[in-house]
Design an enzyme around this catalytic site. Structure first.
Site, short mmCIF file in Angstrom:
data_model
loop_
_atom_site.label_atom_id
_atom_site.label_comp_id
_atom_site.label_asym_id
_atom_site.label_seq_id
_atom_site.Cartn_x
_atom_site.Cartn_y
_atom_site.Cartn_z
N ARG A 104 0.95 -1.27 -0.36
CA ARG A 104 -0.73 0.33 -0.50
C ARG A 104 0.99 1.03 0.09
NH1 ARG A 104 -5.09 1.45 3.86
NH2 ARG A 104 -6.40 -0.24 1.53
N HIS A 131 -7.37 1.12 -6.50
CA HIS A 131 -7.28 -0.36 -5.36
C HIS A 131 -7.85 -1.40 -6.22
CE1 HIS A 131 -7.97 -1.21 -1.43
NE2 HIS A 131 -8.32 -0.28 -0.73
N GLN A 134 -10.14 -3.50 -3.60
CA GLN A 134 -11.39 -3.66 -3.52
C GLN A 134 -12.38 -3.56 -4.32
OE1 GLN A 134 -12.29 -2.04 -0.09
NE2 GLN A 134 -14.13 -2.68 -1.11
N ASP A 225 -16.71 7.03 -1.25
CA ASP A 225 -16.22 6.26 -0.80
C ASP A 225 -15.76 8.27 -0.43
OD1 ASP A 225 -13.28 5.97 0.04
OD2 ASP A 225 -12.46 6.25 -1.84
N CYS A 266 -16.73 1.18 0.80
CA CYS A 266 -15.03 0.58 0.51
C CYS A 266 -14.63 0.67 2.54
CB CYS A 266 -14.22 1.12 -0.09
SG CYS A 266 -13.97 2.80 -0.28
N ARG A 294 -13.05 -9.07 1.11
CA ARG A 294 -11.63 -8.00 0.50
C ARG A 294 -11.24 -9.68 0.54
NH1 ARG A 294 -9.74 -3.38 1.00
NH2 ARG A 294 -7.92 -4.22 0.86
N1 NVA Z 1 -9.92 6.10 -1.33
C1 NVA Z 1 -9.24 6.14 -0.37
C2 NVA Z 1 -10.10 4.94 0.31
C3 NVA Z 1 -9.47 4.68 1.28
C4 NVA Z 1 -9.68 2.89 1.02
C5 NVA Z 1 -7.76 6.64 0.44
O1 NVA Z 1 -7.58 6.67 -1.01
O2 NVA Z 1 -8.01 7.25 1.31
#
Ligand code: NVA
Length: 308
Positions: A104, A131, A134, A225, A266, A294
């Site tokens: 990540r 992502h 997800q 989101d 998400c 997930r």
């Molecule tokens: N768009 C959000 C997703 C978190 C799972 C982020 O990048 O913070």
């Protein structure tokens, strides 16, 4: 099952057959976990986290354990990726010990750098652009709920970000009718829209974008989101941003106007910002099914990567 996957970095690397196979495999692993309990026996997965995580960290750690493997969490104690040592050296060192890397990161370049220099598979566990874990889990959830994805109408309402990019590309690949509704100034990157529309030519998907919330049309599912993604926080602009996004809040009224029956998120959710508490806690929300999936979706990716 061999999908001929070397890595899992971005949604546009998968064709429709590969995606459908991953969705089917995820559901199969979910229904028959004991059949997959030795897939990662003797294997170790290094998990790099440059950003906070609850679902991704826990679902990878516990999912890897369910496949008989060992997961190692690497936070920021070894310094920022590319600062204490080069991304290429990080990748080459981890390749000496681990069998795969889950990462990540802030920048998609870091994911690409890891994949370029590692001799082991790399999985994107979120970056600024995508992502994919997800989105894969979300299409597992939608398959469980609707079975025929090509008849589904899915709208994403909110910030054009990593989550909406992955959803849009996967929807295009799978032939899903997808509408992206964002406030002006927060649209998806033009290159991602163009990529999705090009993919949709083959799949027959309908990919639309609009900044007019009133033009959302009839939908089966509405997805949202956070309006402020990790790394984009700027406290001085927060009040202005919340006001700009306010008409795009996903609430019961929007669900009714769109005639939608399912709401997705998400998480983490910022209640009373992008979604109301009442809707998030309602029967329409499938957010914990998404969260659980997930793990099964990621286990499908790991199983595929190690079954070449
Ligand atoms: N768009 C959000 C997703 C978190 C799972 C982020 O990048 O913070």
């Amino acid at each position: 099952m061999s999908l001929q996957l070397k890595n899992f970095l971005a949604d546009d690397e998968l064709n429709k057959e590969q995606l459908l196979a991953l969705i089917t495999l995820a559901i199969n692993i979910k229904n028959n976990p004991a059949d997959y309990s030795q897939v990662l026996a003797g294997k170790s997965i290094a998990m790099i986290f440059e950003k906070p995580s609850l679902r991704t960290h826990v679902s990878f750690d516990m999912g890897i354990n369910k496949l008989g493997g060992h997961a190692l969490y690497l936070g920021q104690q070894n310094g920022k990726l590319g600062e204490r040592e080069r991304v290429s050296d990080y990748a080459k060192n981890l390749s000496c010990y681990a069998d795969a890397i889950v990462a990540r990161v802030f920048s998609h370049d870091s994911i690409q750098g890891l994949a370029e220099h590692a001799s082991i598979p790399v999985i994107n566990a979120l970056c600024d652009l995508y992502h994919p874990c997800q989105a894969l889990a979300d299409f597992v959830t939608l398959t469980e709920r609707f079975s025929d994805l090509t008849k589904l109408k899915l709208a994403y309402v909110g910030d054009g970000n990593n989550v909406s990019n992955s959803l849009m590309i996967m929807a295009a690949t799978l032939g899903v009718d997808f509408t992206l509704v964002t406030p002006e100034g927060y649209e998806a990157e033009q290159s991602v829209i163009e990529k999705s529309q090009a993919i949709a030519v083959d799949s027959g998907a309908n990919i639309k974008t609009t900044t007019n919330i009133k033009a959302i049309g009839a939908q089966d599912v509405i997805y949202t989101d956070t309006w402020i993604s990790m790394g984009d926080e700027d406290a001085s602009k927060k009040a202005e941003l919340l006001a700009h996004f306010a008409p795009f809040q996903v609430n019961h009224e929007l669900m009714k106007n769109a005639d939608a029956s399912v709401v997705m998120h998400c998480q983490p959710a910022h209640l009373e910002e992008e979604i109301t508490t009442e809707l998030f806690d309602s029967e329409m929300a499938v957010v914990f099914q998404q969260a659980e999936n997930r793990m099964w979706a990621q286990n499908a990716v790991l199983t595929s990567l190690f079954s070449q």
